[in-house]
Design an enzyme around this catalytic site. Structure first.
Site, short mmCIF file in Angstrom:
data_model
loop_
_atom_site.label_atom_id
_atom_site.label_comp_id
_atom_site.label_asym_id
_atom_site.label_seq_id
_atom_site.Cartn_x
_atom_site.Cartn_y
_atom_site.Cartn_z
N ASP A 125 10.71 25.03 31.23
CA ASP A 125 12.12 24.93 30.91
C ASP A 125 12.88 25.09 32.22
O ASP A 125 12.36 25.64 33.20
CB ASP A 125 12.54 25.99 29.90
CG ASP A 125 13.79 25.60 29.13
OD1 ASP A 125 14.53 24.71 29.61
OD2 ASP A 125 14.04 26.18 28.05
N TRP A 126 14.10 24.60 32.26
CA TRP A 126 14.85 24.53 33.52
C TRP A 126 15.18 25.94 34.02
O TRP A 126 16.02 26.63 33.45
CB TRP A 126 16.10 23.69 33.31
CG TRP A 126 15.92 22.24 33.63
CD1 TRP A 126 16.72 21.48 34.44
CD2 TRP A 126 14.90 21.34 33.17
NE1 TRP A 126 16.25 20.18 34.54
CE2 TRP A 126 15.14 20.06 33.77
CE3 TRP A 126 13.79 21.47 32.35
CZ2 TRP A 126 14.32 18.96 33.54
CZ3 TRP A 126 12.97 20.37 32.14
CH2 TRP A 126 13.24 19.13 32.73
#
Length: 732
Positions: free
Chosen positions: A221-222
């Site tokens: 995930d970012w």
């Protein structure tokens, strides 16, 4: 990977910027962008919170709405449309679907997830993945795993026992991995029992690749990677967004100094290269996107996702010849999608009040309330409702009240909206409430409304879909994918949500959603699977059969008949149970469902629903594997978890469980092992578990069954006899 240098292999495992990977040698850059209900390809400035602008794209119903269709074929078609739009915008991977379980109704990202139930989540998620990837665009199954809250999400720890991890929170992921093979899996921010998901070798390697056989890319995930070297060693392939060359250098240095196995870097680079090859093949599918066609599909999907919660006195459908007062700011400025990273710039937007006007009749509109706290005079709204033949009141939550990034404090409708409804009902008893929201709401405050449509979030064509259902052009067929509680205090995770000092204890175990409410027989507002229709359906002729129930499962067959006066679809739900289970299990669990075709009045359809044997299993912590218990299972067919219409039973051949016998094994466990039981019996004149009478007023056999074998030394058994019993068990 000999054609790449160490620096190049490391570079393949990190992004070039916010949305693209690096171009390295023969491997081209890839573009990944947010979904899941629309393609959010940003223009100009980039971010992962939905702040900057993006290219126009069709905004389909988010998962909270689309899931209420319970229709895998429809969801696959939506996936195909998303794939075409992604390919048209040169997007290689669409970041979705979100398949985390709705553990608590306050979770800010529940709008992006399908259900509280892993079975329906897995089937709908697999359909979405299959649809998108059929166009040659990759998907990213997220958020892996146990991301069930937004507060403190980048460091919170999900403290979960093995059974709920397997039976509730990983089951949908496993089904989608095995049946739809998403090109990428996105690991979550949070820790799982102390270890960050991005650094969790058990999760990313032992389970995902080893047990489930996954062969795609694991992407972060970012901003989820705290230590890339540890993450690569654990099984992460691609760190996003691009952190420059900083972590690439860390990976190279770690290989050189021996703290990171080069084979892990090779695995990472190879996975990204193979993803690029898949994407290159998919680019041949690019074609001109028909946004008009996709808008019509969005309207169909939205109309099939609306749930008719209540319809006293058959108030709905409304007659287009009658006058209608439309009230509420959401009727003019609709709430149709969630806030944050999935925010889509729609190609167009159907405004509910305009679509209601287009359906015919005399329509007046009044704002009634605001969503920004500014005062609104309600007199016009009350007067309009009093003068009309019926009122349609749009209520719900604004984007600022629920979003990615934070959890809600409660599940209440705003007080001014409830007050407005009360005032309108006093002058207009024929009032329909239309709800817009991303998370479950407490509906006791609007219980006096005679008719309620739950739209959840319906995407850009929701306004037209609402009009279609209000006036009967579409017969509602949506069903709830989560339970609506009477009050927040009744919810399963109430005492364990939100986190405490960055720890979230999943104390409710496997009893999530309807499993909790049904096990405790708690009063609820609306049950899981609930949804009314403008017609009625009758179920009959239930049968359960299989050629080989010990291997493949069983098939439930029944007949569904439209016994009303309108054509309509129905959603048939199958629940199974094991009342005499040796472990704690809920009264029923969803293990099958099917959507009928549109049945004409009086028409019947024979439905067959396969119940996979694996879906009858529980996770046995004694042997760390799935176990199907032998014996009789209940099979229930219904219109919700609390509207069971037909019941039967079926015999299932079970799995044999042999436990290792040692000094800490109980006498009951020893007796379950034939060789050990014989060795034990031979050392007593009579079986100790049957040689006592009830003179003491106790069940001696039951009491002694819990005594550990080694403790018999304290009652006179020789150590060599205990050792002989253990040795006998090992030969069995």
């Amino acid at each position: 990977m000999s054609e790449f240098s160490s620096t190049e292999k490391a570079a393949l495992g990190s992004g070039a910027d916010f949305w693209t990977t690096k171009s390295v040698g023969s491997v081209p850059a890839l573009t990944l962008t947010d979904g899941p209900h629309g393609v959010r390809k940003q223009t100009g400035a980039t971010d992962h919170l939905g702040l900057a602008g993006s290219e126009p794209a069709t905004c389909f119903p988010p998962a909270v709405g689309l899931g209420q269709s319970w229709d895998t074929e429809l969801i696959r078609r939506v996936g195909e449309a998303l794939g075409r739009e992604a390919r048209g915008l040169d997007v290689d991977v669409l970041l979705g679907p979100g398949v985390n379980i709705k553990r608590d109704p306050r979770c800010g990202r529940n709008f992006e997830y399908f259900s509280e139930d892993p079975f329906v989540t897995g089937r709908l998620g697999a359909a979405w993945v299959s649809g998108v990837q059929s166009i040659g665009v990759g998907t990213s199954l997220k958020h892996f795993a146990l991301n069930n809250a937004e507060d403190d999400r980048m460091r919170s720890n999900s403290d979960v026992d093995p059974r709920p991890i397997r039976e509730i929170y990983l089951r949908a992921f496993a089904h989608i991995i095995r049946t739809a093979n998403p090109w990428t899996v996105m690991c979550s921010y949070n820790r799982i029992n102390g270890t960050y998901a991005a650094e969790n070798r058990w999760l990313l390697t032992d389970l995902l690749r080893g047990e489930w056989g996954y062969d795609g890319v694991v992407v972060s995930d970012w901003g989820a990677v705290a230590d890339r070297v540890r993450a690569v060693a654990a099984g992460l392939d691609l760190e996003m967004p691009g952190p420059g060359d900083r972590t690439d250098a860390q990976v190279v240095d770690a290989v050189r100094n021996g703290t990171l196995d080069e084979a892990a870097v090779d695995r990472s680079a190879r996975a990204v290269r193979e993803l690029a090859e898949r994407a290159a093949a998919g680019r041949a599918n690019r074609s001109v996107v028909d946004f008009d066609l996709h808008h019509r599909l969005a309207r169909e999907a939205a109309s099939r996702s609306i749930v008719l919660l209540k319809n006293n006195g058959d108030l709905l459908p409304l007659s287009p010849e009658r006058s209608v007062a439309v009230v509420g700011s959401f009727a003019h400025d609709p709430r149709y999608q969630g806030g944050g990273s999935s925010h889509v710039n729609p190609t167009r937007l159907d405004v509910p009040v305009d679509e209601i006007r287009a359906a015919g009749g005399t329509v007046t509109y009044a704002q009634g309330f605001s969503t920004d706290g500014s005062p609104v005079d309600t007199a016009d709204a009350i007067a309009a409702a009093a003068d009309a033949d019926a009122a349609v009141l749009f209520l719900g939550l604004a984007a600022a009240q629920e979003s990615e990034g934070f959890d809600r404090d409660d599940i209440e409708l705003p007080a001014d909206q409830v007050e407005l409804l009360t005032a309108i009902l006093a002058v207009q008893p024929r009032t329909v409430v239309v709800l817009a929201h991303g998370g479950v709401l407490r509906l006791g405050s609007i219980a006096a409304a005679p008719a309620i449509l739950d739209g959840a979030l319906l995407g850009q064509a929701g306004g037209g879909a609402i009009a279609d259902v209000l006036f009967g052009a579409v017969n509602p067929s949506g069903r709830l994918t989560e339970t609506v509680p009477v009050r927040l205090q009744d919810t399963p995770a109430y005492l364990n949500f939100p986190n405490e000092n960055s720890h979230i204890r999943y104390g409710e175990g496997i009893f999530v959603g309807y499993r909790w409410y049904d096990a405790r027989d708690i009063e609820i507002a609306y049950p899981f699977g609930h949804g009314l229709s403008y017609t009625t359906f009758e179920y009959s002729d239930l049968s359960v059969a299989s050629d080989d129930p010990g291997v493949t499962g069983v098939v439930a067959g029944l007949t569904v008949t439209n016994t009303g006066s309108r054509a309509g679809r129905d959603i048939v739900q199958v629940y199974t149970s094991k009342p005499d289970s040796r472990v704690g299990r809920p009264p029923r669990e969803l293990t099958g469902f099917a959507t009928t075709r549109g049945l004409e009045p009086g028409e019947s359809q024979i439905i067959s629903i396969a119940i996979d044997r694996n879906d009858l299993a529980y996770w046995d912590t004694r042997v760390d594997r799935w176990i199907v218990e032998p014996g009789e299972y209940g099979v229930e067919v219904g219109a919700s978890s609390r509207d069971i219409r037909l019941t039967t039973t079926v015999e299932i051949a079970g799995d044999e469980v042999r436990l290792a016998i040692d000094e800490n094994s109980t006498l009951g466990e020893v007796l379950a092992n034939p060789a050990a039981a014989q060795a034990l019996a031979s050392r007593f004149e009579d079986n100790p578990l049957t040689s006592f009478d009830d003179a003491l007023g106790v069940d001696m056999a039951r009491m002694m069954a819990s005594i550990p074998l080694g403790r018999l030394a304290g009652f006179g058994m020789r150590d060599e006899d205990i050792a002989a019993i253990i040795a006998a068990a090992r030969t069995d």
